[in-house]
Scaffold this motif. Structure first.
Motif, PDB file in Angstrom:
ATOM      1  N   LEU A  64      56.002  18.812  -8.520  1.00 45.68           N
ATOM      2  CA  LEU A  64      56.613  18.554  -7.127  1.00 45.68           C
ATOM      3  C   LEU A  64      57.999  18.366  -6.903  1.00 45.68           C
ATOM      4  O   LEU A  64      58.811  19.017  -6.236  1.00 45.68           O
ATOM      5  CB  LEU A  64      55.575  17.502  -6.785  1.00 45.68           C
ATOM      6  CG  LEU A  64      55.861  17.060  -5.284  1.00 45.68           C
ATOM      7  CD1 LEU A  64      55.464  18.191  -4.226  1.00 45.68           C
ATOM      8  CD2 LEU A  64      55.138  15.856  -4.795  1.00 45.68           C
ATOM      9  N   MET A  65      58.455  17.409  -7.909  1.00 44.86           N
ATOM     10  CA  MET A  65      59.735  17.112  -7.659  1.00 44.86           C
ATOM     11  C   MET A  65      60.582  18.330  -8.165  1.00 44.86           C
ATOM     12  O   MET A  65      61.512  18.501  -7.528  1.00 44.86           O
ATOM     13  CB  MET A  65      60.231  15.919  -8.936  1.00 44.86           C
ATOM     14  CG  MET A  65      61.596  15.488  -8.976  1.00 44.86           C
ATOM     15  SD  MET A  65      62.037  14.147  -9.934  1.00 44.86           S
ATOM     16  CE  MET A  65      61.447  14.782 -11.455  1.00 44.86           C
ATOM     17  N   LYS A  66      60.340  18.852  -9.203  1.00 47.05           N
ATOM     18  CA  LYS A  66      60.971  20.437  -9.531  1.00 47.05           C
ATOM     19  C   LYS A  66      61.039  21.185  -8.673  1.00 47.05           C
ATOM     20  O   LYS A  66      62.256  21.867  -8.250  1.00 47.05           O
ATOM     21  CB  LYS A  66      60.409  20.705 -10.956  1.00 47.05           C
ATOM     22  CG  LYS A  66      61.138  21.930 -11.338  1.00 47.05           C
ATOM     23  CD  LYS A  66      60.497  22.508 -12.690  1.00 47.05           C
ATOM     24  CE  LYS A  66      61.293  23.725 -13.360  1.00 47.05           C
ATOM     25  NZ  LYS A  66      60.537  24.388 -14.420  1.00 47.05           N
ATOM     26  N   LEU A  67      60.031  21.413  -7.884  1.00 49.08           N
ATOM     27  CA  LEU A  67      59.888  22.497  -6.960  1.00 49.08           C
ATOM     28  C   LEU A  67      60.628  21.961  -5.352  1.00 49.08           C
ATOM     29  O   LEU A  67      61.176  22.882  -4.691  1.00 49.08           O
ATOM     30  CB  LEU A  67      58.457  22.774  -6.394  1.00 49.08           C
ATOM     31  CG  LEU A  67      57.789  23.668  -7.452  1.00 49.08           C
ATOM     32  CD1 LEU A  67      56.239  23.563  -7.143  1.00 49.08           C
ATOM     33  CD2 LEU A  67      58.291  24.982  -7.646  1.00 49.08           C
ATOM     34  N   SER A  68      60.744  20.481  -5.404  1.00 46.42           N
ATOM     35  CA  SER A  68      61.341  20.080  -4.094  1.00 46.42           C
ATOM     36  C   SER A  68      62.956  20.089  -4.022  1.00 46.42           C
ATOM     37  O   SER A  68      63.579  19.974  -3.081  1.00 46.42           O
ATOM     38  CB  SER A  68      60.866  18.892  -3.805  1.00 46.42           C
ATOM     39  OG  SER A  68      59.375  18.810  -3.564  1.00 46.42           O
ATOM     40  N   PHE A 188      55.805  26.566   0.929  1.00 48.13           N
ATOM     41  CA  PHE A 188      57.059  25.827   0.376  1.00 48.13           C
ATOM     42  C   PHE A 188      57.228  26.188  -1.201  1.00 48.13           C
ATOM     43  O   PHE A 188      58.244  26.108  -1.609  1.00 48.13           O
ATOM     44  CB  PHE A 188      56.526  24.306   0.421  1.00 48.13           C
ATOM     45  CG  PHE A 188      57.718  23.408  -0.245  1.00 48.13           C
ATOM     46  CD1 PHE A 188      58.617  22.794   0.467  1.00 48.13           C
ATOM     47  CD2 PHE A 188      57.204  22.740  -1.333  1.00 48.13           C
ATOM     48  CE1 PHE A 188      59.297  21.802   0.142  1.00 48.13           C
ATOM     49  CE2 PHE A 188      58.123  21.805  -2.098  1.00 48.13           C
ATOM     50  CZ  PHE A 188      59.093  21.565  -1.401  1.00 48.13           C
ATOM     51  N   ILE A 189      56.268  26.328  -1.987  1.00 50.85           N
ATOM     52  CA  ILE A 189      56.564  26.950  -3.328  1.00 50.85           C
ATOM     53  C   ILE A 189      57.049  28.027  -3.451  1.00 50.85           C
ATOM     54  O   ILE A 189      58.232  28.146  -4.354  1.00 50.85           O
ATOM     55  CB  ILE A 189      55.132  26.796  -4.009  1.00 50.85           C
ATOM     56  CG1 ILE A 189      54.486  25.378  -4.241  1.00 50.85           C
ATOM     57  CG2 ILE A 189      55.052  27.566  -5.491  1.00 50.85           C
ATOM     58  CD1 ILE A 189      53.007  25.345  -4.767  1.00 50.85           C
ATOM     59  N   ILE A 190      56.774  29.120  -2.928  1.00 48.49           N
ATOM     60  CA  ILE A 190      57.149  30.365  -2.829  1.00 48.49           C
ATOM     61  C   ILE A 190      58.756  30.468  -2.441  1.00 48.49           C
ATOM     62  O   ILE A 190      59.702  31.074  -3.136  1.00 48.49           O
ATOM     63  CB  ILE A 190      56.470  31.378  -2.145  1.00 48.49           C
ATOM     64  CG1 ILE A 190      55.203  31.655  -2.756  1.00 48.49           C
ATOM     65  CG2 ILE A 190      57.096  32.982  -2.168  1.00 48.49           C
ATOM     66  CD1 ILE A 190      54.059  32.446  -1.887  1.00 48.49           C
ATOM     67  N   ASP A 191      58.808  29.695  -1.299  1.00 49.15           N
ATOM     68  CA  ASP A 191      60.462  29.629  -0.704  1.00 49.15           C
ATOM     69  C   ASP A 191      61.283  29.024  -1.776  1.00 49.15           C
ATOM     70  O   ASP A 191      62.471  29.602  -2.215  1.00 49.15           O
ATOM     71  CB  ASP A 191      60.453  28.648   0.387  1.00 49.15           C
ATOM     72  CG  ASP A 191      61.499  28.806   1.324  1.00 49.15           C
ATOM     73  OD1 ASP A 191      62.596  29.594   0.781  1.00 49.15           O
ATOM     74  OD2 ASP A 191      61.727  28.428   2.342  1.00 49.15           O
ATOM     75  N   ASN A 192      60.825  28.014  -2.397  1.00 47.34           N
ATOM     76  CA  ASN A 192      61.801  27.276  -3.212  1.00 47.34           C
ATOM     77  C   ASN A 192      62.088  28.141  -4.713  1.00 47.34           C
ATOM     78  O   ASN A 192      63.252  28.289  -5.230  1.00 47.34           O
ATOM     79  CB  ASN A 192      61.326  25.830  -3.781  1.00 47.34           C
ATOM     80  CG  ASN A 192      61.350  24.788  -2.613  1.00 47.34           C
ATOM     81  OD1 ASN A 192      62.813  24.336  -2.388  1.00 47.34           O
ATOM     82  ND2 ASN A 192      60.662  24.729  -1.926  1.00 47.34           N
ATOM     83  N   HIS A 236      56.458  32.032 -12.530  1.00 46.53           N
ATOM     84  CA  HIS A 236      56.501  30.716 -11.900  1.00 46.53           C
ATOM     85  C   HIS A 236      55.218  30.700 -11.015  1.00 46.53           C
ATOM     86  O   HIS A 236      54.518  29.657 -10.817  1.00 46.53           O
ATOM     87  CB  HIS A 236      57.702  30.565 -11.170  1.00 46.53           C
ATOM     88  CG  HIS A 236      58.620  30.182 -11.976  1.00 46.53           C
ATOM     89  ND1 HIS A 236      58.815  28.924 -12.686  1.00 46.53           N
ATOM     90  CD2 HIS A 236      59.938  31.061 -12.164  1.00 46.53           C
ATOM     91  CE1 HIS A 236      59.983  28.829 -13.301  1.00 46.53           C
ATOM     92  NE2 HIS A 236      60.855  29.975 -13.210  1.00 46.53           N
ATOM     93  N   LEU A 237      54.773  31.717 -10.192  1.00 49.93           N
ATOM     94  CA  LEU A 237      53.835  31.623  -9.153  1.00 49.93           C
ATOM     95  C   LEU A 237      52.427  31.553  -9.808  1.00 49.93           C
ATOM     96  O   LEU A 237      51.600  31.017  -9.353  1.00 49.93           O
ATOM     97  CB  LEU A 237      53.695  32.993  -8.359  1.00 49.93           C
ATOM     98  CG  LEU A 237      55.016  33.133  -7.455  1.00 49.93           C
ATOM     99  CD1 LEU A 237      55.178  34.373  -6.393  1.00 49.93           C
ATOM    100  CD2 LEU A 237      55.553  31.926  -6.515  1.00 49.93           C
ATOM    101  N   LYS A 238      52.230  32.024 -11.066  1.00 55.95           N
ATOM    102  CA  LYS A 238      50.932  31.916 -11.688  1.00 55.95           C
ATOM    103  C   LYS A 238      50.673  30.570 -12.139  1.00 55.95           C
ATOM    104  O   LYS A 238      49.659  29.913 -12.314  1.00 55.95           O
ATOM    105  CB  LYS A 238      50.686  32.964 -12.883  1.00 55.95           C
ATOM    106  CG  LYS A 238      50.728  34.559 -12.667  1.00 55.95           C
ATOM    107  CD  LYS A 238      50.360  35.226 -13.824  1.00 55.95           C
ATOM    108  CE  LYS A 238      49.851  36.649 -13.427  1.00 55.95           C
ATOM    109  NZ  LYS A 238      49.503  37.415 -14.636  1.00 55.95           N
ATOM    110  N   LYS A 239      52.039  30.007 -12.366  1.00 56.01           N
ATOM    111  CA  LYS A 239      51.729  28.453 -12.878  1.00 56.01           C
ATOM    112  C   LYS A 239      51.339  27.617 -11.575  1.00 56.01           C
ATOM    113  O   LYS A 239      50.666  26.589 -11.746  1.00 56.01           O
ATOM    114  CB  LYS A 239      52.832  28.030 -13.355  1.00 56.01           C
ATOM    115  CG  LYS A 239      53.140  26.584 -13.812  1.00 56.01           C
ATOM    116  CD  LYS A 239      54.472  26.312 -14.660  1.00 56.01           C
ATOM    117  CE  LYS A 239      54.538  24.771 -15.084  1.00 56.01           C
ATOM    118  NZ  LYS A 239      55.788  24.411 -15.925  1.00 56.01           N
ATOM    119  N   TYR A 240      52.058  27.792 -10.453  1.00 57.69           N
ATOM    120  CA  TYR A 240      52.137  26.819  -9.296  1.00 57.69           C
ATOM    121  C   TYR A 240      50.961  27.172  -8.271  1.00 57.69           C
ATOM    122  O   TYR A 240      50.675  26.205  -7.575  1.00 57.69           O
ATOM    123  CB  TYR A 240      53.592  26.722  -8.793  1.00 57.69           C
ATOM    124  CG  TYR A 240      54.416  26.052  -9.844  1.00 57.69           C
ATOM    125  CD1 TYR A 240      54.158  24.743 -10.303  1.00 57.69           C
ATOM    126  CD2 TYR A 240      55.751  26.612 -10.053  1.00 57.69           C
ATOM    127  CE1 TYR A 240      55.256  24.325 -11.226  1.00 57.69           C
ATOM    128  CE2 TYR A 240      56.457  26.075 -10.965  1.00 57.69           C
ATOM    129  CZ  TYR A 240      56.374  24.898 -11.490  1.00 57.69           C
ATOM    130  OH  TYR A 240      57.174  24.209 -12.185  1.00 57.69           O
TER     131      TYR A 240
END
Length: 406
Positions: A64-68, A188-192, A236-240
């Motif tokens: 969460l921290m890494k993505l934010s 949020f994940i995809i955007d970041n 990344h998307l497969k992970k998150y």
């Protein structure tokens, strides 16, 4: 100052909140139980400090921290965990956490940490926050304008000359998702992730296009490859992500006027494009699901409920379950219940209604119908048949212990 406390255990969230509020009643304290709630709070409140548990449903505090970080670089992160492994602390520091606290957290230690962070934030943080707010407002404006342009709608005379000048040639990337739920966290994940990769591979921006898709515009560096970028994005998307997704892209575009038609073409291509799914760990995830089913087969079980236990999209969970077990979800649950019912029917002291309830059926008639369909015999007929077969040599009846196989 505003502080966000993230933990899936309400007792811990409330305990930390009480401790901080008593010492700093002027602070705004916000609570979140999961990453979805975090995203919604970050988008609606200016947060200076986040205290987050490491292990949460669906995503770790470190993830969460890494993505934010790209969107909220000014926030001070404090990692909280009951796990004292050095690897967690090392990774937290590498990602930019300012502190790492172990549960149970002492009140003095918590307040000392808050006091230290307050001094760090100060006027400099206010300046940074104002700059970030301006950038955020510009981003939302650009998103709104580009979304209308990409949809072929009028942009009301808005000037996009600077965007056109910065991108004489570019490519579009579209990420589409499939889900029945509201996708705040996924957006949020995809955007970041997309924004960060665009900055690494060239220049451009990412924007939300609709409820289930996002668009990226990128002018690639000459030395970088679109193929490599898409593969990194996929990893990344497969992970998150916890929902099925598609990645589509265009060839190089030289005219901004072609954006709307290219977006329309990608949407049409998506109809025949296969969805991809996040890396589940395959067998391990299904083992968790099977253990849950075997433990709670006597309760109301739905595909959606069990899928949520392992944080999988129900459609994908159904596919993986069939692949790993050879059975459909409903078929597996019925078979498990019926096999347990057969064992319970060996006990003459148990009434049919008791057995029906023990294997998850409140309606005896329905239970009887399912049993008969499964074994071509009624439960009563099966019980009578088994009583005849298990007579011992001396003619007496022998029954297994009532706890066997149950």
């Amino acid at each position: 100052m505003n502080i966000l406390i993230v933990d899936d255990e309400s007792v811990i969230r409330e305990g930390i909140k009480r401790t901080i509020q008593r010492a700093y009643p002027q602070y705004g304290i916000y609570l979140a139980a999961n990453p979805e709630e975090v995203v919604q709070i970050l988008r609606s409140r200016p947060i200076e400090i986040i205290l987050t548990d490491i292990l949460m449903p669906g995503m770790t505090g470190l993830e969460l921290m890494k993505l934010s970080k790209p969107s909220y670089p000014h926030i001070k992160w404090v990692i909280i965990s009951a796990y004292s492994e050095f690897a967690y602390a090392k990774e937290a520091v590498r990602l930019g956490a300012v502190d790492y606290l172990l549960k149970p957290i002492g009140k003095d230690m918590l307040l000392e940490m808050i006091d230290k962070l307050e001094g760090k934030i100060g006027r400099e943080a206010e300046i940074i926050k104002e700059s970030e707010m301006l950038q955020t407002n510009l981003k939302f404006l650009r998103e709104a304008v580009f979304r209308r342009w990409a949809s072929g709608l009028d942009i009301g005379g808005m000037d996009i000359a600077s965007v056109i000048a910065n991108h004489p040639k570019f490519q579009l990337i579209m990420v589409k998702m499939e889900s029945d739920k509201v996708l705040h966290l996924e957006h949020f994940i995809i955007d970041n992730v997309l924004t960060e990769l665009i900055a690494q591979y060239g220049k451009g921006f990412a924007t939300s296009f609709d409820a289930k898709s996002l668009l990226g515009l990128i002018t690639m560096d000459e030395s970088r490859s679109m193929r490599n970028m898409l593969e990194e994005l996929r990893i990344h998307l497969k992970k998150y992500l916890r929902v099925p997704f598609q990645i589509l892209h265009t060839e190089v575009i030289h005219e901004f006027s072609a954006v709307a038609s290219e977006v329309l073409q990608m949407n049409q291509n998506a109809i025949s494009h296969e969805f991809e799914y996040y890396a589940t760990g395959g067998s391990q995830v299904i083992e968790v699901a099977l253990q849950y089913i075997k433990t709670y087969y006597h309760t109301p079980l739905s595909l959606e409920k069990v899928a949520s236990i392992v944080y999988l999209n129900p459609v994908y969970f159904s596919q993986v379950f069939k692949q790993k077990t050879g059975y459909g979800f409903k078929e597996y649950v019925i078979q498990l219940r019926m096999e347990q019912a057969k064992q319970l029917l060996l006990h003459p002291q148990l009434k049919l209604a008791d057995i029906s309830e023990r294997v998850g059926y409140q309606d005896v008639k329905h239970f009887t119908q399912v049993f008969r369909k499964s074994f071509n015999i009624t439960p009563t007929g099966y019980r009578h048949e088994q009583r005849t077969e298990i007579r011992t040599n001396d003619g007496s009846l022998k029954f297994p212990s009532i706890t066997e196989n149950v």
